[in-house]
Write an enzyme that holds these catalytic residues in place. Structure first.
Site, PDB file in Angstrom:
ATOM      1  N   THR A 166       1.441 -14.764  18.056  1.00 31.87           N
ATOM      2  CA  THR A 166       0.963 -15.071  16.701  1.00 31.87           C
ATOM      3  C   THR A 166       1.644 -16.351  16.209  1.00 31.87           C
ATOM      4  O   THR A 166       2.735 -16.672  16.681  1.00 31.87           O
ATOM      5  CB  THR A 166       1.330 -13.873  15.796  1.00 31.87           C
ATOM      6  OG1 THR A 166       0.535 -12.773  16.205  1.00 31.87           O
ATOM      7  CG2 THR A 166       1.109 -14.137  14.321  1.00 31.87           C
ATOM      8  N   ARG A 194     -10.003  -3.492  13.350  1.00 24.52           N
ATOM      9  CA  ARG A 194      -8.590  -3.323  12.945  1.00 24.52           C
ATOM     10  C   ARG A 194      -8.092  -4.593  12.238  1.00 24.52           C
ATOM     11  O   ARG A 194      -8.247  -5.686  12.746  1.00 24.52           O
ATOM     12  CB  ARG A 194      -7.737  -3.036  14.184  1.00 24.52           C
ATOM     13  CG  ARG A 194      -6.232  -2.868  13.892  1.00 24.52           C
ATOM     14  CD  ARG A 194      -5.474  -4.148  14.105  1.00 24.52           C
ATOM     15  NE  ARG A 194      -4.019  -3.982  14.013  1.00 24.52           N
ATOM     16  CZ  ARG A 194      -3.154  -4.975  14.004  1.00 24.52           C
ATOM     17  NH1 ARG A 194      -3.588  -6.216  14.108  1.00 24.52           N
ATOM     18  NH2 ARG A 194      -1.871  -4.766  13.905  1.00 24.52           N
ATOM     19  N   VAL A 195      -7.513  -4.436  11.075  1.00 22.79           N
ATOM     20  CA  VAL A 195      -6.929  -5.570  10.363  1.00 22.79           C
ATOM     21  C   VAL A 195      -5.423  -5.363  10.320  1.00 22.79           C
ATOM     22  O   VAL A 195      -4.944  -4.278  10.004  1.00 22.79           O
ATOM     23  CB  VAL A 195      -7.510  -5.682   8.935  1.00 22.79           C
ATOM     24  CG1 VAL A 195      -6.781  -6.771   8.145  1.00 22.79           C
ATOM     25  CG2 VAL A 195      -9.001  -5.990   8.999  1.00 22.79           C
ATOM     26  N   ASP A 197      -1.264  -7.085   9.599  1.00 19.49           N
ATOM     27  CA  ASP A 197      -0.450  -7.635   8.509  1.00 19.49           C
ATOM     28  C   ASP A 197      -0.776  -9.094   8.183  1.00 19.49           C
ATOM     29  O   ASP A 197      -0.585  -9.532   7.057  1.00 19.49           O
ATOM     30  CB  ASP A 197       1.024  -7.559   8.903  1.00 19.49           C
ATOM     31  CG  ASP A 197       1.276  -8.398  10.150  1.00 19.49           C
ATOM     32  OD1 ASP A 197       0.784  -8.004  11.228  1.00 19.49           O
ATOM     33  OD2 ASP A 197       1.920  -9.452  10.042  1.00 19.49           O
ATOM     34  N   THR A 217       5.745 -12.132  12.157  1.00 17.60           N
ATOM     35  CA  THR A 217       5.025 -11.761  13.383  1.00 17.60           C
ATOM     36  C   THR A 217       5.632 -10.463  13.893  1.00 17.60           C
ATOM     37  O   THR A 217       6.798 -10.177  13.612  1.00 17.60           O
ATOM     38  CB  THR A 217       5.132 -12.871  14.457  1.00 17.60           C
ATOM     39  OG1 THR A 217       4.629 -12.359  15.712  1.00 17.60           O
ATOM     40  CG2 THR A 217       6.563 -13.322  14.692  1.00 17.60           C
TER      41      THR A 217
HETATM   42  C1  FWO Z   1       4.189  -7.318  20.321  1.00 15.55           C
HETATM   43  C2  FWO Z   1       4.200  -8.191  19.085  1.00 15.55           C
HETATM   44  C3  FWO Z   1       5.642  -8.276  18.584  1.00 15.55           C
HETATM   45  C4  FWO Z   1       3.667  -9.568  19.399  1.00 15.55           C
HETATM   46  C5  FWO Z   1       3.237 -10.407  18.195  1.00 15.55           C
HETATM   47  N1  FWO Z   1       2.110  -9.782  17.540  1.00 15.55           N
HETATM   48  C6  FWO Z   1       1.756 -10.052  16.272  1.00 15.55           C
HETATM   49  O1  FWO Z   1       2.408 -10.766  15.565  1.00 15.55           O
HETATM   50  C7  FWO Z   1       0.497  -9.372  15.782  1.00 15.55           C
HETATM   51  C8  FWO Z   1       0.242  -9.327  14.314  1.00 15.55           C
HETATM   52  N2  FWO Z   1       1.409  -9.189  13.508  1.00 15.55           N
HETATM   53  C9  FWO Z   1      -0.661  -8.112  14.072  1.00 15.55           C
HETATM   54  O2  FWO Z   1      -0.149  -6.989  14.046  1.00 15.55           O
HETATM   55  O3  FWO Z   1      -1.871  -8.320  13.982  1.00 15.55           O
HETATM   56  C10 FWO Z   1       2.789 -11.789  18.683  1.00 15.55           C
HETATM   57  O4  FWO Z   1       1.573 -12.090  18.645  1.00 15.55           O
HETATM   58  O5  FWO Z   1       3.623 -12.587  19.066  1.00 15.55           O
END
Ligand code: FWO
Length: 309
Positions: A166, A194-195, A197, A217
């Site tokens: 992200t 799915r939405v 954060d 993230t």
């Molecule tokens: C496994 C995770 C820590 C990886 C992290 N994901 C997000 O940040 C997803 C975003 N916050 C959501 O939930 O839609 C990333 O993309 O680096």
């Protein structure tokens, strides 16, 4: 006020094959945003530019290179916020556009609303003249490969799910205005619709000139439960430094709901932090013409902006 920008390119794990790309992607984004601030541009333009640059980069889970949902499609969330007047715009579950962060900014500036989703967001994009692109154009070879591997019976989806990327940015400009922007393809193999954060004010980001700005993230459902971005600003309002506020909130999320993530922070006095409870997070910052970046805990590279151009 001296301008500062901080960017992140996602928390979780960063597999070796993505390390160099992630490092140079966050560095490039931070430098692009910083050059806007140096020329007297505002924080909002700087965070939008930095995030756009990472949306266009396949090393990150946003725009081109987004992870795929259970049906093998890209569905993206993004938010932008202006700390001057608390105006904010977001889009969720959008498909077929290259830069969701630009659409989020249009929601903020051209509508009475804060969040447009799915079909409505795509009608709005059309009305604003934002070009529609085939969904396929957002799918990188890597995302496709990951998605099909996840469907194999002997796959270890938890391993792949840890490495998406992200993106986000926070900045303060020379007038003392702060802004944040966050953009993502969400979580690998998520349910359609799915939405996370990243479209939700206070969770994926928050900006208030009275305190500072945050972009986050990590595991979205956990971050929404603790309203992570606003929680960090709350701790800063109570007198904590950006680093302590970030660590306290990340620790609360871990102990209270078992969630991991990473955050970038800028305070209204020009302090900053890039902190994470995951194993890694790619981040970069520019302040006083000095670029700093890293991926692992404790890793900080420093160089002058002139050298890195
Ligand atoms: C496994 C995770 C820590 C990886 C992290 N994901 C997000 O940040 C997803 C975003 N916050 C959501 O939930 O839609 C990333 O993309 O680096």
């Amino acid at each position: 006020m001296k301008p500062v920008i901080v960017v992140h390119g996602g928390a979780g794990r960063i597999f070796k094959d993505r390390e160099e790309g992630a490092r140079s992607g966050v560095t490039r984004a931070a430098l692009k945003g910083y050059s806007i601030l140096k020329e007297g541009g505002n924080a909002l333009d700087a965070v939008e530019e930095a995030v756009t640059s990472m949306e266009d980069d396949p090393h990150f889970n946003a725009g081109y290179g987004s992870v795929l949902n259970e049906k093998g499609e890209v569905e993206m969330d993004a938010i932008i916020m202006d700390g001057k007047n608390l105006a904010s715009g977001a889009v969720s579950a959008v498909k077929c556009i290259a830069n969701p962060i630009k659409l989020a900014r249009l929601v903020m500036e051209k509508t009475e609303h804060m969040l447009l989703t799915d079909h409505g967001a795509s009608l709005f994009a059309k009305a604003m003249g934002v070009p529609e692109i085939p969904g396929e154009k957002l799918i990188s070879e890597r995302s496709r490969e990951r998605w099909s591997k996840n469907l194999e019976p002997d796959s270890n989806p938890h391993e792949f799910k840890k490495d998406p990327g992200t993106v986000g940015a926070v900045a303060i400009d020379n007038e003392g205005n702060v802004a944040c922007a966050t953009s993502t393809g969400g979580l690998t193999n998520k349910l359609v619709g799915r939405v996370g954060d990243s479209a939700c004010i206070g969770s994926g980001g928050y900006a208030d000139n009275h305190v500072g700005a945050i972009s986050t993230t990590g595991h979205g459902e956990s971050m929404m439960k603790v309203v992570l971005a606003r929680l960090i600003l709350y701790h800063m309002e109570q007198g904590m430094s950006p680093v302590d506020a970030a660590d306290t909130a990340l620790n609360y999320m871990k102990t209270r709901v078992g969630g991991l993530g990473g955050v970038i922070v800028v305070s209204n006095s020009g302090g900053w932090a890039a902190r994470f409870s995951t194993k890694q997070m790619s981040w970069a910052t520019v302040k006083d013409d000095q670029l700093q970046y890293g991926i692992y805990t404790g890793e900080i590279h420093t160089s002058s902006v002139i050298e890195s151009k």
